[in-house]
Write a protein that holds these residues in place. Structure first.
Motif, PDB file in Angstrom:
ATOM      1  N   LEU A   1      38.659 -43.813 -29.812  1.00 52.53           N
ATOM      2  CA  LEU A   1      39.460 -42.597 -29.919  1.00 52.53           C
ATOM      3  C   LEU A   1      40.829 -42.874 -30.545  1.00 52.53           C
ATOM      4  N   HIS A   2      41.339 -44.082 -30.337  1.00 50.79           N
ATOM      5  CA  HIS A   2      42.594 -44.455 -30.984  1.00 50.79           C
ATOM      6  C   HIS A   2      42.418 -44.537 -32.496  1.00 50.79           C
ATOM      7  N   SER A   3      41.293 -45.122 -32.936  1.00 52.77           N
ATOM      8  CA  SER A   3      41.044 -45.252 -34.376  1.00 52.77           C
ATOM      9  C   SER A   3      40.741 -43.895 -35.022  1.00 52.77           C
ATOM     10  N   LEU A   4      40.155 -42.972 -34.244  1.00 51.30           N
ATOM     11  CA  LEU A   4      39.810 -41.651 -34.782  1.00 51.30           C
ATOM     12  C   LEU A   4      40.999 -40.698 -34.834  1.00 51.30           C
ATOM     13  N   PHE A   5      41.712 -40.616 -33.719  1.00 50.76           N
ATOM     14  CA  PHE A   5      42.743 -39.582 -33.580  1.00 50.76           C
ATOM     15  C   PHE A   5      44.140 -40.152 -33.389  1.00 50.76           C
ATOM     16  N   ASP A   6      44.265 -41.471 -33.488  1.00 53.94           N
ATOM     17  CA  ASP A   6      45.534 -42.140 -33.211  1.00 53.94           C
ATOM     18  C   ASP A   6      46.027 -41.778 -31.808  1.00 53.94           C
ATOM     19  N   LEU A   7      45.076 -41.637 -30.913  1.00 54.45           N
ATOM     20  CA  LEU A   7      45.358 -41.260 -29.532  1.00 54.45           C
ATOM     21  C   LEU A   7      45.712 -42.507 -28.730  1.00 54.45           C
ATOM     22  N   ASP A   8      46.665 -42.392 -27.829  1.00 49.26           N
ATOM     23  CA  ASP A   8      47.000 -43.515 -26.953  1.00 49.26           C
ATOM     24  C   ASP A   8      45.714 -44.005 -26.275  1.00 49.26           C
ATOM     25  N   PRO A   9      45.401 -45.319 -26.360  1.00 50.49           N
ATOM     26  CA  PRO A   9      44.152 -45.838 -25.782  1.00 50.49           C
ATOM     27  C   PRO A   9      43.946 -45.466 -24.321  1.00 50.49           C
ATOM     28  N   LYS A  10      45.022 -45.351 -23.569  1.00 44.82           N
ATOM     29  CA  LYS A  10      44.878 -45.005 -22.147  1.00 44.82           C
ATOM     30  C   LYS A  10      44.326 -43.592 -21.982  1.00 44.82           C
ATOM     31  N   TYR A  11      44.728 -42.676 -22.877  1.00 43.56           N
ATOM     32  CA  TYR A  11      44.155 -41.323 -22.840  1.00 43.56           C
ATOM     33  C   TYR A  11      42.689 -41.345 -23.281  1.00 43.56           C
ATOM     34  N   GLY A  12      42.389 -42.185 -24.282  1.00 38.43           N
ATOM     35  CA  GLY A  12      41.002 -42.323 -24.740  1.00 38.43           C
ATOM     36  C   GLY A  12      40.100 -42.864 -23.653  1.00 38.43           C
ATOM     37  N   ILE A  13      40.596 -43.844 -22.893  1.00 38.46           N
ATOM     38  CA  ILE A  13      39.841 -44.397 -21.771  1.00 38.46           C
ATOM     39  C   ILE A  13      39.554 -43.302 -20.746  1.00 38.46           C
ATOM     40  N   SER A  14      40.552 -42.467 -20.488  1.00 38.40           N
ATOM     41  CA  SER A  14      40.403 -41.391 -19.500  1.00 38.40           C
ATOM     42  C   SER A  14      39.346 -40.380 -19.940  1.00 38.40           C
ATOM     43  N   ILE A  15      39.372 -39.990 -21.222  1.00 42.06           N
ATOM     44  CA  ILE A  15      38.397 -39.025 -21.739  1.00 42.06           C
ATOM     45  C   ILE A  15      36.980 -39.600 -21.667  1.00 42.06           C
ATOM     46  N   GLY A  16      36.809 -40.846 -22.123  1.00 46.65           N
ATOM     47  CA  GLY A  16      35.495 -41.481 -22.086  1.00 46.65           C
ATOM     48  C   GLY A  16      34.959 -41.593 -20.676  1.00 46.65           C
ATOM     49  N   ALA A  17      35.819 -41.970 -19.732  1.00 46.71           N
ATOM     50  CA  ALA A  17      35.391 -42.124 -18.342  1.00 46.71           C
ATOM     51  C   ALA A  17      34.923 -40.803 -17.749  1.00 46.71           C
ATOM     52  N   VAL A  18      35.667 -39.736 -18.015  1.00 50.75           N
ATOM     53  CA  VAL A  18      35.317 -38.417 -17.471  1.00 50.75           C
ATOM     54  C   VAL A  18      33.952 -37.968 -17.991  1.00 50.75           C
ATOM     55  N   ILE A  19      33.714 -38.115 -19.294  1.00 50.05           N
ATOM     56  CA  ILE A  19      32.454 -37.646 -19.883  1.00 50.05           C
ATOM     57  C   ILE A  19      31.270 -38.449 -19.356  1.00 50.05           C
ATOM     58  N   ILE A  20      31.417 -39.770 -19.304  1.00 53.78           N
ATOM     59  CA  ILE A  20      30.317 -40.616 -18.830  1.00 53.78           C
ATOM     60  C   ILE A  20      29.976 -40.298 -17.375  1.00 53.78           C
ATOM     61  N   ILE A  21      31.003 -40.213 -16.543  1.00 55.97           N
ATOM     62  CA  ILE A  21      30.765 -39.943 -15.124  1.00 55.97           C
ATOM     63  C   ILE A  21      30.106 -38.584 -14.940  1.00 55.97           C
ATOM     64  N   LEU A  22      30.543 -37.583 -15.705  1.00 55.54           N
ATOM     65  CA  LEU A  22      30.012 -36.228 -15.537  1.00 55.54           C
ATOM     66  C   LEU A  22      28.530 -36.136 -15.880  1.00 55.54           C
ATOM     67  N   TYR A  23      28.137 -36.664 -17.072  1.00 57.38           N
ATOM     68  CA  TYR A  23      26.734 -36.435 -17.440  1.00 57.38           C
ATOM     69  C   TYR A  23      25.787 -37.371 -16.692  1.00 57.38           C
ATOM     70  N   THR A  24      26.272 -38.517 -16.241  1.00 55.37           N
ATOM     71  CA  THR A  24      25.455 -39.376 -15.381  1.00 55.37           C
ATOM     72  C   THR A  24      25.316 -38.738 -14.006  1.00 55.37           C
ATOM     73  N   LEU A  25      26.407 -38.155 -13.537  1.00 53.02           N
ATOM     74  CA  LEU A  25      26.440 -37.485 -12.239  1.00 53.02           C
ATOM     75  C   LEU A  25      25.402 -36.370 -12.178  1.00 53.02           C
ATOM     76  N   MET A  26      25.313 -35.597 -13.246  1.00 51.52           N
ATOM     77  CA  MET A  26      24.440 -34.431 -13.254  1.00 51.52           C
ATOM     78  C   MET A  26      22.981 -34.797 -13.496  1.00 51.52           C
ATOM     79  N   GLY A  27      22.735 -35.616 -14.517  1.00 54.06           N
ATOM     80  CA  GLY A  27      21.369 -35.797 -14.985  1.00 54.06           C
ATOM     81  C   GLY A  27      20.627 -37.009 -14.472  1.00 54.06           C
ATOM     82  N   GLY A  28      21.353 -37.995 -13.900  1.00 55.07           N
ATOM     83  CA  GLY A  28      20.691 -39.193 -13.420  1.00 55.07           C
ATOM     84  C   GLY A  28      19.968 -39.933 -14.535  1.00 55.07           C
ATOM     85  N   PHE A  29      18.870 -40.604 -14.194  1.00 54.06           N
ATOM     86  CA  PHE A  29      18.173 -41.442 -15.166  1.00 54.06           C
ATOM     87  C   PHE A  29      17.475 -40.623 -16.241  1.00 54.06           C
TER      88      PHE A  29
END
Length: 486
Positions: A148-176
């Motif tokens: 996300l830093h390379s794409l949007f010049d976004l602070d890596p810490k914000y990119g980490i937060s966005i990635g973590a939220v998305i991964i946790i959400l769709y794993t949480l809902m759909g499982g395997f």
């Protein structure tokens, strides 16, 4: 926002929609953790490959090829050999064994296979998985920050937060179910990236004044790593250690729980033959392509460029520079796909170790299937938050993805690899032998990687696997002698 960014956002929204769609399929713990053992060979193979080659393949390996040079060829060979060995030695036998014992996890399989009434195997196995996967998942979150830093010049810490939220959400809902079906698409995107991008790069640099050999020679001077040498400038025993260090990556494939769970989830053992061919056909061009991306980026941008730019951003930078924005957007999404397909699997396996092996089996809580699935979802959130914290710490400390993945890969591979290979193929193995192997693989990884005098001699990926393998054999033989003697 440019075209690449728009495609990337649509891709992330697609992942969340898959999680919502597969929510309804998770009625039992077996559904949530193993997709009801209903996966066909194509989904299984692509899911195993997408999960096996995390963001380190598209970010860290090209970065290592830039920083280290031709010495990373041994890593490429080791990885391909390890993938083939895992499918040939583990996949079919483990599918048959886990169905025979009616188990959902590796700790539970080892527990029942050796009738371990002490519960040491089950509890310690679950602890090893949860411990090392926390670091492994954090590396995937860290990778999202870099992309996300390379794409949007976004602070890596914000990119980490966005990635973590998305991964946790769709794993949480759909499982395997969600993990496996998104992996199919992610595996296609990844192999497209790994094949098309280096070809486009080679076409582009053909008219360049610099060649690969010239760029490697210049990198020798800048980085001081003997980049143009397959042995990193070493000879004799030191050269052999260089080879072993690269090849040792392959050993980890024999014991990675998030890959092995794919073998357990395939529809039947006969489908393993088809899935094996698909996985190997993916691996050979895919792993080679990641290495070539690094070499092409070194020539295209020049070694000087990476003195002030993180080498692990080479792939998204190269894709943005060479490809049409739509194709670049898809391929950069492939990097995120690699990260997500591994993180979601690791979260699920860690969750299964805690909910199924510890709460359900060991503590003996008689929970309904709905309650077990709910508990699994709560555990995913907790583990995801721990991994998120480690990822933020790694970013602040300036740690590379490659090093964190190597540590977790070694710990899991050396703890479970020797144990599974010998359990499936050696009839004389005993319960005490398995326990000694788990302990040896776990402790050796931690001690070896944190002692410079040891890690500078030979990598913990090799030493911990070999020592655990030997320990299982020695203890099992001694245990049998003592048992027969009495």
């Amino acid at each position: 926002m440019d075209t690449i960014g728009i495609i990337f956002i649509f891709y992330l929204l697609f992942l969340l929609s898959v999680g919502l769609w597969t929510f309804k399929f998770n009625k039992t713990q077996e559904d949530y953790l193993l997709a009801g053992r209903k996966l066909g060979p194509w989904v299984t193979a692509f899911s195993e490959r997408a999960s096996g080659e995390s963001a380190w393949l598209l970010l860290a390996l090209p970065g290592a090829a830039i920083a280290v040079g031709l010495g990373e060829v041994w890593t490429v060979i080791g990885i391909i050999a390890g993938i083939i060995a895992s499918w040939c030695l583990i996949a079919r036998k483990l599918r048959e064994e886990t169905e025979k014992y009616g188990v959902l996890t590796i700790p539970e399989y080892l527990h029942r296979r050796f009738d371990d009434r002490s519960n040491i195997i089950r509890i310690f196995s679950a602890f090893i998985i949860a411990f090392f996967f926390t670091f492994y998942v954090s590396a995937q979150f860290h990778a999202s920050g870099k992309v996300l830093h390379s794409l949007f010049d976004l602070d890596p810490k914000y990119g980490i937060s966005i990635g973590a939220v998305i991964i946790i959400l769709y794993t949480l809902m759909g499982g395997f179910f969600a993990v496996a079906w998104t992996d199919l698409l992610q595996g296609v995107l990844m192999i497209g990236t790994l094949v098309i991008l280096p070809i486009a790069g080679f076409i582009e640099i053909q008219g360049s004044e610099r060649s690969i050999s010239d760029s490697l020679a210049q990198a020798n001077i800048i980085y001081g790593n003997n980049n143009s040498s397959f042995f990193m400038g070493e000879t004799g025993l030191a050269g052999l250690v260089t080879i072993i260090g690269g090849l040792s990556w392959g050993l980890g494939y024999l014991g990675q729980p998030h890959l092995i769970i794919r073998y357990m989830a395939i529809r039947n053992s006969e489908d393993v033959k088809i899935a094996r061919k698909i996985a190997i056909a993916w691996a050979i061009p895919g792993i080679t392509g990641a290495f070539l991306i690094g070499l092409v980026a070194l020539v295209y941008f020049g070694p000087d460029f990476f003195q002030n730019t993180d080498t692990e951003q080479a792939m998204p930078l190269l894709a943005s520079a060479l490809l049409h924005p739509i194709l670049a957007g898809l391929f950069i999404s492939g990097a995120v796909a690699a990260m997500m397909s591994t993180a979601d699997s690791q979260l699920l396996v860690s969750t299964s170790a805690i909910t199924e092996d510890f709460v359900h089996q060991y503590i003996g809580k008689n929970l309904s299937q709905n309650s077990l699935v709910t508990l699994s979802r709560i555990t995913i959130v907790i583990l995801g938050l721990f991994a998120f914290g480690i990822a933020i710490f790694s970013e602040v400390q300036g740690k590379q993805i490659f090093g964190v993945v190597s540590y977790a890969w070694s710990g899991l591979g050396s703890a479970f690899g020797p144990a599974l290979v010998l359990t499936l193929w050696w009839k004389k193995i005993t319960r005490k032998g398995i326990i000694s192997g788990l302990i040896t693989g776990f402790l050796t990884t931690i001690i070896w990687s944190n002692m410079d005098i040891l890690s500078s001699t030979v990598t913990e990926r090799f030493s911990s696997f070999v020592l655990a393998f030997i320990m299982i054999i020695i203890v099992s033989i001694s245990d049998r002698k003592n048992t027969n003697g009495t």
